[in-house]
Design a protein around this motif. Structure first.
Motif, PDB file in Angstrom:
ATOM      1  N   TYR A 148       5.195   5.450  -5.679  1.00 55.20           N
ATOM      2  CA  TYR A 148       5.535   6.546  -4.768  1.00 55.20           C
ATOM      3  C   TYR A 148       6.516   7.516  -5.425  1.00 55.20           C
ATOM      4  O   TYR A 148       6.324   8.744  -5.382  1.00 55.20           O
ATOM      5  CB  TYR A 148       6.136   6.000  -3.475  1.00 55.20           C
ATOM      6  N   GLU A 187       0.798   0.603   4.182  1.00 52.59           N
ATOM      7  CA  GLU A 187      -0.571   1.041   4.419  1.00 52.59           C
ATOM      8  C   GLU A 187      -1.573  -0.061   4.053  1.00 52.59           C
ATOM      9  O   GLU A 187      -1.609  -0.542   2.920  1.00 52.59           O
ATOM     10  CB  GLU A 187      -0.885   2.298   3.617  1.00 52.59           C
ATOM     11  N   ARG A 241       8.285   7.887   5.620  1.00 48.24           N
ATOM     12  CA  ARG A 241       7.058   8.042   4.834  1.00 48.24           C
ATOM     13  C   ARG A 241       6.891   6.917   3.820  1.00 48.24           C
ATOM     14  O   ARG A 241       5.778   6.443   3.580  1.00 48.24           O
ATOM     15  CB  ARG A 241       7.068   9.399   4.117  1.00 48.24           C
ATOM     16  N   ASN A 287       5.843  11.458  -6.382  1.00 48.70           N
ATOM     17  CA  ASN A 287       6.369  12.398  -5.390  1.00 48.70           C
ATOM     18  C   ASN A 287       7.777  12.919  -5.625  1.00 48.70           C
ATOM     19  O   ASN A 287       8.188  13.878  -4.967  1.00 48.70           O
ATOM     20  CB  ASN A 287       6.358  11.732  -4.005  1.00 48.70           C
ATOM     21  N   TYR A 300       3.932   4.261   3.577  1.00 42.13           N
ATOM     22  CA  TYR A 300       3.207   4.178   2.300  1.00 42.13           C
ATOM     23  C   TYR A 300       3.101   2.734   1.824  1.00 42.13           C
ATOM     24  O   TYR A 300       2.019   2.252   1.456  1.00 42.13           O
ATOM     25  CB  TYR A 300       3.928   5.030   1.257  1.00 42.13           C
TER      26      TYR A 300
END
Length: 324
Positions: A317, A276, A269, A321, A273
């Motif tokens: 990030y 992207e 992930r 998170n 991320y």
């Protein structure tokens, strides 16, 4: 009609690898060469750039697999220029004049689409694309051990010695070709030179660690994907480091390799991320890899250095998170 069949109308095809060729571009070229030669096409493999091949592991691969590749700045006359593991006009490809151009690649598309352009940027190696194309054409890969080993080694290097291997097609190729092969074992044990050992040493000395957020970023001198994985595996053993992000410049972009050891830091992930809008990334929870394209990085973040962008995205990030 399959993609490779579309090339058979040409009598003489120049197959071009990117400059400073790695095992993936060479293996891909070799796969196209074997198919074209078997169908009566006069094909030959070349590469340009500033320097001929110097990496010991690549030299052994070329020699042991019998790959007829030539370093040149003038490939002579041909009907079609076929670029493998790269695209026409990129900075890591010597510009050979050509009336007709074909492309087989697994990086982000930068050339115009066309009948002779095949780009699958969800694949982890161009070797995998050639494996699929050859299987579609019924080429007897099991009887061509030199080519089978070359393709497998191309994938091996581009996925950090299979540590970053996650693509479904790539996994399928390894399952199909991997078996007890002394030549493949020889290649895997000859993948690091003394010079590359110095690259690892330099990278481990020049790293950035965010102690509060428990991540490390390692900018590595130009190297193969496998070396990034080795560096990441070493850095993740540091007690305060839960995430490592190693990257190296390769032509028009950056290869990346991630390692994690914390359940709140999924490598796949985080790779997606960070990449992207500027590349592609993915993998597994503990290990991941990917590619960042320079032009997309510039378009999205301006002239900010890659290291600064990566650090910023990792901080963002984690802050959004993760609760340690």
């Amino acid at each position: 009609m399959g993609f490779l069949q579309k090339l058979l109308s040409c009598e003489r095809i120049c197959i071009q690898c990117h400059n400073d060729p790695d095992p993936d571009t060479i293996a891909s070229a070799f796969g196209a060469y074997r198919y074209l030669q078997a169908h009566g096409v006069d094909a030959f493999i070349v590469y340009g750039g500033r320097n001929p091949i110097k990496k010991r592991g690549v030299e052994i691969m070329v020699s042991q697999c019998g790959i007829p590749i030539t370093y040149t700045h003038d490939p002579g006359e041909f009907d079609l220029l076929l670029l493998v593991d790269c695209q026409y006009g990129e900075g890591n490809v010597e510009p050979f004049p050509a009336q007709q151009v074909a492309v087989i690649d697994h990086h982000i598309q930068v050339v115009e689409p066309g009948e002779r352009v095949l780009i699958k940027n969800g694949y982890q190696s161009s070797s995998t694309i050639l494996w699929e194309l050859l299987r579609e054409e019924g080429y007897p890969l099991k009887e061509d051990q030199d080519l089978a080993v070359a393709l497998l080694y191309g994938l091996y290097i581009d996925t950090s010695c299979f540590a970053d291997l996650y693509g479904q097609a790539d996994l399928a190729m390894r399952a199909d070709l991997f078996e007890e092969q002394p030549l493949f074992e020889t290649l895997t044990k000859s993948s690091m030179t003394l010079a590359e050992l110095m690259v690892v040493s330099d990278a481990l000395h020049n790293h950035f660690v965010d102690v509060e957020r428990h991540f490390a970023v390692v900018e590595v001198l130009s190297c193969e994907q496998s070396l990034l994985g080795i560096i990441g595996d070493l850095m993740i053993q540091v007690d305060i480091v839960y995430l490592t992000f190693a990257y190296t410049e390769v032509g028009a972009g950056y290869r990346i390799s991630l390692r994690t050891c914390h359940e709140q830091l999924p490598a796949d992930r985080i790779a997606a991320y960070v990449c992207e809008g500027i590349g592609s990334g993915g993998g597994h929870g503990k290990k991941a890899g990917g590619y960042i394209q320079k032009s997309k990085l510039l378009e999205k973040f301006g002239n900010r250095p890659a290291l600064e962008v990566i650090e910023t995205l990792l901080r963002r990030y984690i802050d959004e998170n993760v609760v340690f």
